[in-house]
Scaffold this motif. Structure first.
Motif, PDB file in Angstrom:
ATOM      1  N   GLY A   1       0.809  -1.215   0.000  1.00 30.13           N
ATOM      2  CA  GLY A   1       0.000   0.000   0.000  1.00 30.13           C
ATOM      3  C   GLY A   1       0.839   1.260   0.000  1.00 30.13           C
ATOM      4  N   CYS A   2       1.895   1.270  -0.796  1.00 26.32           N
ATOM      5  CA  CYS A   2       2.804   2.417  -0.831  1.00 26.32           C
ATOM      6  C   CYS A   2       2.685   3.131  -2.175  1.00 26.32           C
ATOM      7  N   SER A   3       1.908   4.189  -2.202  1.00 28.71           N
ATOM      8  CA  SER A   3       1.699   4.897  -3.460  1.00 28.71           C
ATOM      9  C   SER A   3       2.956   5.645  -3.916  1.00 28.71           C
ATOM     10  N   LYS A   4       3.869   5.946  -3.009  1.00 30.61           N
ATOM     11  CA  LYS A   4       5.117   6.621  -3.398  1.00 30.61           C
ATOM     12  C   LYS A   4       5.967   5.690  -4.269  1.00 30.61           C
ATOM     13  N   VAL A   5       6.168   4.450  -3.830  1.00 33.82           N
ATOM     14  CA  VAL A   5       6.922   3.492  -4.645  1.00 33.82           C
ATOM     15  C   VAL A   5       6.165   3.240  -5.950  1.00 33.82           C
ATOM     16  N   TRP A   6       4.842   3.104  -5.866  1.00 31.35           N
ATOM     17  CA  TRP A   6       4.042   2.922  -7.074  1.00 31.35           C
ATOM     18  C   TRP A   6       4.286   4.093  -8.039  1.00 31.35           C
ATOM     19  N   GLY A   7       4.220   5.300  -7.518  1.00 30.91           N
ATOM     20  CA  GLY A   7       4.390   6.480  -8.350  1.00 30.91           C
ATOM     21  C   GLY A   7       5.762   6.569  -8.990  1.00 30.91           C
ATOM     22  N   TYR A   8       6.805   6.185  -8.245  1.00 30.87           N
ATOM     23  CA  TYR A   8       8.153   6.215  -8.799  1.00 30.87           C
ATOM     24  C   TYR A   8       8.327   5.191  -9.923  1.00 30.87           C
ATOM     25  N   HIS A   9       7.615   4.071  -9.843  1.00 30.58           N
ATOM     26  CA  HIS A   9       7.874   2.957 -10.754  1.00 30.58           C
ATOM     27  C   HIS A   9       6.785   2.698 -11.786  1.00 30.58           C
ATOM     28  N   HIS A  10       5.655   3.381 -11.689  1.00 36.64           N
ATOM     29  CA  HIS A  10       4.599   3.177 -12.684  1.00 36.64           C
ATOM     30  C   HIS A  10       5.083   3.575 -14.078  1.00 36.64           C
ATOM     31  N   GLY A  11       5.669   4.749 -14.212  1.00 40.13           N
ATOM     32  CA  GLY A  11       6.154   5.221 -15.510  1.00 40.13           C
ATOM     33  C   GLY A  11       7.204   4.299 -16.122  1.00 40.13           C
ATOM     34  N   PRO A  12       8.235   3.923 -15.345  1.00 42.70           N
ATOM     35  CA  PRO A  12       9.216   2.978 -15.898  1.00 42.70           C
ATOM     36  C   PRO A  12       8.607   1.631 -16.296  1.00 42.70           C
ATOM     37  N   ALA A  13       7.586   1.183 -15.562  1.00 41.47           N
ATOM     38  CA  ALA A  13       6.924  -0.083 -15.926  1.00 41.47           C
ATOM     39  C   ALA A  13       6.220   0.049 -17.268  1.00 41.47           C
ATOM     40  N   ILE A  14       5.529   1.154 -17.472  1.00 36.05           N
ATOM     41  CA  ILE A  14       4.841   1.389 -18.744  1.00 36.05           C
ATOM     42  C   ILE A  14       5.882   1.509 -19.862  1.00 36.05           C
ATOM     43  N   ALA A  15       6.958   2.236 -19.599  1.00 34.89           N
ATOM     44  CA  ALA A  15       8.020   2.388 -20.599  1.00 34.89           C
ATOM     45  C   ALA A  15       8.669   1.045 -20.950  1.00 34.89           C
ATOM     46  N   ALA A  16       8.704   0.117 -19.989  1.00 35.99           N
ATOM     47  CA  ALA A  16       9.293  -1.204 -20.222  1.00 35.99           C
ATOM     48  C   ALA A  16       8.335  -2.147 -20.945  1.00 35.99           C
ATOM     49  N   GLY A  17       7.073  -1.720 -21.113  1.00 36.02           N
ATOM     50  CA  GLY A  17       6.140  -2.535 -21.889  1.00 36.02           C
ATOM     51  C   GLY A  17       4.895  -2.999 -21.161  1.00 36.02           C
ATOM     52  N   LEU A  18       4.712  -2.618 -19.913  1.00 32.78           N
ATOM     53  CA  LEU A  18       3.495  -2.999 -19.200  1.00 32.78           C
ATOM     54  C   LEU A  18       2.339  -2.128 -19.680  1.00 32.78           C
ATOM     55  N   SER A  19       1.210  -2.738 -19.949  1.00 33.09           N
ATOM     56  CA  SER A  19       0.045  -1.959 -20.376  1.00 33.09           C
ATOM     57  C   SER A  19      -0.592  -1.283 -19.162  1.00 33.09           C
ATOM     58  N   GLU A  20      -1.300  -0.206 -19.410  1.00 37.33           N
ATOM     59  CA  GLU A  20      -2.028   0.476 -18.325  1.00 37.33           C
ATOM     60  C   GLU A  20      -3.049  -0.466 -17.689  1.00 37.33           C
ATOM     61  N   SER A  21      -3.691  -1.307 -18.502  1.00 35.80           N
ATOM     62  CA  SER A  21      -4.693  -2.223 -17.948  1.00 35.80           C
ATOM     63  C   SER A  21      -4.038  -3.269 -17.048  1.00 35.80           C
ATOM     64  N   ASP A  22      -2.847  -3.753 -17.411  1.00 34.60           N
ATOM     65  CA  ASP A  22      -2.150  -4.681 -16.522  1.00 34.60           C
ATOM     66  C   ASP A  22      -1.633  -3.975 -15.275  1.00 34.60           C
ATOM     67  N   ALA A  23      -1.214  -2.729 -15.411  1.00 36.59           N
ATOM     68  CA  ALA A  23      -0.808  -1.966 -14.222  1.00 36.59           C
ATOM     69  C   ALA A  23      -1.975  -1.856 -13.262  1.00 36.59           C
ATOM     70  N   GLU A  24      -3.150  -1.588 -13.787  1.00 40.26           N
ATOM     71  CA  GLU A  24      -4.349  -1.494 -12.938  1.00 40.26           C
ATOM     72  C   GLU A  24      -4.659  -2.842 -12.298  1.00 40.26           C
ATOM     73  N   ARG A  25      -4.482  -3.922 -13.037  1.00 42.00           N
ATOM     74  CA  ARG A  25      -4.700  -5.255 -12.453  1.00 42.00           C
ATOM     75  C   ARG A  25      -3.731  -5.482 -11.290  1.00 42.00           C
ATOM     76  N   LEU A  26      -2.472  -5.126 -11.490  1.00 37.67           N
ATOM     77  CA  LEU A  26      -1.485  -5.291 -10.417  1.00 37.67           C
ATOM     78  C   LEU A  26      -1.858  -4.453  -9.206  1.00 37.67           C
ATOM     79  N   ARG A  27      -2.288  -3.225  -9.439  1.00 40.26           N
ATOM     80  CA  ARG A  27      -2.671  -2.339  -8.332  1.00 40.26           C
ATOM     81  C   ARG A  27      -3.810  -2.945  -7.518  1.00 40.26           C
ATOM     82  N   LYS A  28      -4.721  -3.626  -8.198  1.00 39.89           N
ATOM     83  CA  LYS A  28      -5.876  -4.240  -7.524  1.00 39.89           C
ATOM     84  C   LYS A  28      -5.561  -5.599  -6.909  1.00 39.89           C
ATOM     85  N   GLY A  29      -4.342  -6.102  -7.131  1.00 34.94           N
ATOM     86  CA  GLY A  29      -3.963  -7.402  -6.578  1.00 34.94           C
ATOM     87  C   GLY A  29      -4.258  -8.563  -7.499  1.00 34.94           C
TER      88      GLY A  29
END
Length: 194
Positions: free
Chosen positions: A95-123
């Motif tokens: 539940g750390c939105s700071k780590v999420w915020g630091y790494h969301h952009g790099p994850a998308i840049a590495a090829g993760l889709s926004e929909s998969d990012a949302e799935r990960l956020r929801k568990g």
């Protein structure tokens, strides 16, 4: 310092230490941070931001962490997408939105889709990645949640990643759990992930 800053006031449990209040040991540590890759990590108020401000409370701990942080950042053999998936899963579990915020952009840049990012956020498991990255997400969730990997996941991961890959994946998850817990302790986070 009361921990409340600016128009978007936020109260911290461990407020960032103003540079005027640094001990000699803290000032030397900050100077070392600023000479490394950490020089890009700075909050708008001039503080170090995130876990770096927390570790100023224990410079000896911070110095011991620096080589591990360097290794985790630049020395593991995990592919960039897998690395970022693991970090996002840990951020979501803790539940750390700071780590999420630091790494969301790099994850998308590495090829993760926004929909998969949302799935990960929801568990949930990602559905638009390769099987090995989906398995990495499952392992990271288990490590961040219970500190253990179940036998079925272990067997799959050992075969898919080899022992080195599996050890590095679990170490990455454990390291970022530690970082997220420091941020959550200090309440440097804007809030838990919803």
């Amino acid at each position: 310092m009361n921990g409340t800053e600016g128009a978007n006031a936020q109260t911290y449990r461990l407020a960032p230490t103003p540079s005027s209040m640094y001990s000699e040991e803290q000032a030397a540590l900050v100077a070392d941070y600023r000479r490394s890759w950490r020089s890009v990590v700075e909050a708008p108020d001039g503080s170090l931001g995130g876990p770096f401000d927390v570790t100023l409370q224990s410079p000896a701990l911070a110095r011991a962490m620096m080589p591990l942080a360097d290794l985790v950042r630049d020395g593991l053999e995990l592919p960039p997408l897998r690395r970022e998936i693991v970090i996002l899963v840990v951020a979501a579990v803790v539940g750390c939105s700071k780590v999420w915020g630091y790494h969301h952009g790099p994850a998308i840049a590495a090829g993760l889709s926004e929909s998969d990012a949302e799935r990960l956020r929801k568990g949930d498991d990602p559905t638009e990645v390769e099987k090995d990255d989906a398995l990495a997400a499952r392992i990271a969730r288990q490590v961040a949640s219970s500190g253990r990997v179940d036998d079925a996941s272990y067997a799959l991961a050992a075969g898919m990643f080899g022992s080195r890959g599996l050890v590095e994946l679990v170490a990455l998850a454990g390291y970022y759990r530690f970082i997220a817990e420091l941020i959550n302790l200090a309440q440097f986070d804007a809030g838990a992930l919803a």
